[in-house]
Enzyme design. Structure first.
Site, PDB file in Angstrom:
ATOM      1  N   ASP A 267       0.862  -1.235   0.034  1.00  9.99           N
ATOM      2  CA  ASP A 267       0.088  -0.048   0.061  1.00  9.99           C
ATOM      3  C   ASP A 267       0.775   1.226  -0.018  1.00  9.99           C
ATOM      4  OD1 ASP A 267      -2.600  -0.907  -0.308  1.00  9.99           O
ATOM      5  OD2 ASP A 267      -3.268  -0.634   1.874  1.00  9.99           O
ATOM      6  N   ASP A 420      -7.620  -7.228  13.584  1.00 11.68           N
ATOM      7  CA  ASP A 420      -7.438  -8.448  14.088  1.00 11.68           C
ATOM      8  C   ASP A 420      -8.116  -9.011  15.272  1.00 11.68           C
ATOM      9  OD1 ASP A 420      -6.472  -6.435  15.734  1.00 11.68           O
ATOM     10  OD2 ASP A 420      -4.283  -7.113  15.473  1.00 11.68           O
TER      11      ASP A 420
END
Length: 721
Positions: A267, A420
């Site tokens: 990214d 997460d």
């Protein structure tokens, strides 16, 4: 002074027998010696009789030299601190103010400044009263003097303050302090239960095991274990320092090449970094590694959006498991062979999490203190929850997921910065079980600067509170799958200590929800930063000026030291840092409290993702491999002197890229105003405790104030000698 050698002990081993002898010499230059026995002359001389005035003088001089050296070291340290304060705080050399976000950050800073101004005003009254002889504050039980005993206007103001303090301020502080102490004791009990669970695991040697050797083949064709299809993802963003070592480590995983695919999910918005990563991927692709490079033009959703985009590829459907590694993680070649076999014959298993190991844990004081925290997190929290509850928070990296578990749980969502933890909670509510492998370690880095660590902790504490707001309705209304019978006794081991309602323990779905709401979110994510900041940074300084609400010594000393001792047990080599660890944890409560409130009330910084700055530290094996690759490259350059012109041009271009290194940016230290203001507040309170002859309170406030001062001046991350 020459060392005194005494061999009489050696000589005394050879004993002799005989009658006593008296020797008399007529020469007056010799003295008369009487020997009572054969061993009398060879007995060791007492130390007090063997020292003369010169030796005593030398011993005293050595002790004085040590004392002077210690005092000189303390003076040098104090002088260096004063010089740093003068350079950074007054002249502002190579420093910059840490930016504060709108809303909660500036509001908290304003509240702390008001507390500081009030404390300085009250301290001025206390000092004046001390020199006037009005020692009412030394004993909270003393009666307030009558009107006839008033001595002037200043005395009247001081007595009025005493009355107002005892009637209105003290009850409020006492109520708040009792509430915080109760939370403190509950959280301490939770820590002790976790430690008991860890001791039980060590004593019984409980850990997930692989039955047999799944990779042992009985025939030549190797039909012993069918290797599943594994997808490995490496999400990264502007990771110039660590991209090479992470890609290199993942490409060396010991797994059949036709059963493994590596995705480098970049990214980065820096084109130079994109080119470097592309070249690294192309290099490993030419070596036969099945690796591809993916880049998103629009970076939406941060890491969650990156992973979600990668999982949407059509070829992912052919894979059964996915392993995730952040850009600074370096797995060992046998990582997949130690983790993937746990999924065999265990269809309810959704995640296998490995432990982190740190290549730079001894870099400076900040990294050492982080190492203590993370060792407790993995050794105690993750391991105990994994063994007894089959649930823990996914650490975002160094783990292997069953792709089916990800899909059934809704996949990666972009609603928080703790994707997460989000996927772990949703998978747990869907009935998937987790396994934590404490003996499988993956190398990584911890932040080496306080600025990077502060931003990381802000994300780690604001995200869970934001997620708690989003997940609370789903947790309450979800139809939670029950635990199996074999896990009932493990659940009872954890919660029977916290409750006497044994009849309710059989309601496993209720306790599964209670674990998520009460323990996982409220106790360990909300209560911990709240009471730590409120109790040690606000109430404790205030009680120095309101002695009616004074905290007992066991609250500020004995219990915190004992809990710090428990936290440091998983990292016994860090025991000398127990005092800095306790003080630094209280200091970090400011950042954690600020982040907790931001996430709970969805303020501006609750959805802020800042990539943690890496230093690019490599392990010893990586350095040796780098040297070997460098030697091979040198040999190839020598061999290819007769190569074609295009090849020479390509080699020269690569050489120029390696030689052209980015200009090192001079480090600019930050000044953190909230920490500095709290430092002055605590130091002011320490002066007040000194007037009241409160020794324990004085030393605690003094050292805590100095710790805040070091952190506020950005000295906590300086390199250790």
């Amino acid at each position: 002074m020459a060392p005194r050698l005494d061999f009489s002990n050696w000589w005394a081993k050879d004993t002799r027998k005989g009658t006593p002898v008296v020797v008399k010499m007529e020469n007056p230059n010799y003295s008369v010696v009487e020997i009572d026995g054969p061993d009398a002359a060879f007995r060791p001389v007492e130390k007090s009789r063997g020292k003369n005035a010169k030796q005593v003088t030398w011993v005293l001089l050595l002790k004085a030299h040590r004392a002077v050296g210690c005092v000189a070291w303390i003076a040098t340290l104090f002088w260096a601190l004063l010089g740093t304060i003068k350079r950074r705080l007054i002249f502002r050399q190579d420093v910059a103010l840490a930016s504060e976000k709108l809303g909660k950050g500036k509001l908290l800073f304003t509240v702390i400044k008001v507390f500081l101004a009030t404390s300085l005003t009250i301290l001025a009254f206390e000092v004046a009263a001390y020199f006037k002889g009005w020692h009412y504050f030394q004993n909270p039980g003393l009666h307030i003097p009558r009107t006839s005993d008033i001595q002037g206007l200043l005395h009247l103001v001081y007595v009025t303050w005493l009355s107002f303090r005892a009637e209105y301020i003290a009850p409020l502080i006492q109520a708040l302090s009792k509430f915080c102490v109760a939370l403190f004791l509950i959280q301490s009990a939770d820590r002790m239960i976790l430690c008991l669970g860890c001791f039980w695991i060590k004593y019984k040697k409980i850990k997930p095991r692989i039955v047999g050797d799944p990779f042992k083949s009985d025939d030549v064709e190797g039909s012993g274990y069918e290797y599943p299809m594994v997808l490995v993802q490496i999400p990264m963003c502007n990771e110039r320092e660590v991209y090479e070592q992470s890609i290199s480590a993942v490409c060396q995983l010991d797994w059949p090449k036709d059963r493994l695919l590596i995705q480098v999910l970049d990214d980065s918005d820096d084109e130079s970094i994109q080119c470097l990563i592309k070249e690294e991927v192309a290099t490993w692709n030419q070596r036969g590694i099945n690796i591809i490079y993916r880049h998103r033009l629009v970076r939406t959703g941060y890491k969650a959006g990156n992973l979600k985009s990668a999982m949407s590829c059509e070829y992912v459907q052919a894979y059964e498991f996915v392993a995730i590694f952040d850009a600074d993680f370096q797995p060992n070649p046998d990582f997949l062979k130690q983790t993937v076999p746990h999924f065999k014959d265990n269809p309810e298993l959704g995640l296998v999490q490995a432990r982190w190991a740190f290549v730079n844990k001894d870099e400076n004081l900040l990294t050492r203190l982080q190492h203590i925290n993370l060792c407790f997190h993995f050794e105690v929290e993750q391991q105990v929850n994994g063994v007894f509850l089959n649930f823990f928070g996914f650490n975002g990296t160094a783990g292997v997921w069953r792709i089916k578990a990800l899909e059934e749980s809704g996949g990666w969502l972009e609603r928080t910065t703790v994707e997460d933890m989000d996927i772990a909670v949703r998978a747990h509510l869907n009935g998937w079980k987790f396994i934590f492998l404490n003996d499988v370690k993956v190398l990584c880095e911890v932040p080496e600067s306080y600025e990077a660590y502060r931003k990381q902790q802000h994300r780690w504490h604001s995200g869970p509170m934001h997620l708690f707001r989003l997940c609370l309705p789903a947790i309450i209304t979800s139809k939670v799958n029950c635990y199996t019978t074999s896990n009932l006794w493990r659940l009872w081991f954890i919660y029977s200590i916290l409750s006497t309602l044994n009849a309710v323990i059989l309601q496993i779905p209720i306790w599964k929800k209670a674990n998520l709401i009460l323990l996982f979110f409220l106790l360990r994510k909300l209560i911990l930063p709240f009471y730590s900041f409120t109790l040690f940074c606000i109430i404790l300084p205030l009680t120095m000026f309101v002695p009616e609400a004074e905290l007992p010594v066991w609250v500020i000393c004995y219990v915190p030291v004992f809990m710090s001792f428990l936290n440091i047990l998983p990292a016994p080599k860090s025991f000398p840092f127990i005092a800095p660890y306790l003080l630094f944890e209280n200091t970090m409560s400011v950042t954690k409290f600020n982040a907790m409130v931001s996430g709970l009330f969805q303020l501006g910084s609750s959805y802020e993702w800042v990539v943690t700055k890496k230093a690019g530290r490599s392990s010893e094996s990586d350095l040796l491999a780098a040297v070997e690759r460098e030697s091979k490259t040198t040999n190839q350059l020598q061999i290819q002197r007769g190569a074609s012109e295009s090849e020479l041009t390509e080699l020269n271009r690569l050489k120029e890229q390696k030689e052209v290194a980015p200009t090192p940016v001079k480090r600019v230290n930050k000044i953190y105003r909230k920490e500095l203001t709290l430092a002055f507040l605590l130091l002011t309170a320490s002066i007040r405790s000194l007037l009241a002859a409160q020794g324990v309170h004085f030393y605690f406030l003094l050292f805590q104030g100095v710790t805040f001062l070091l952190v506020g001046l950005d000295l906590i991350g300086e390199q250790m000698s």
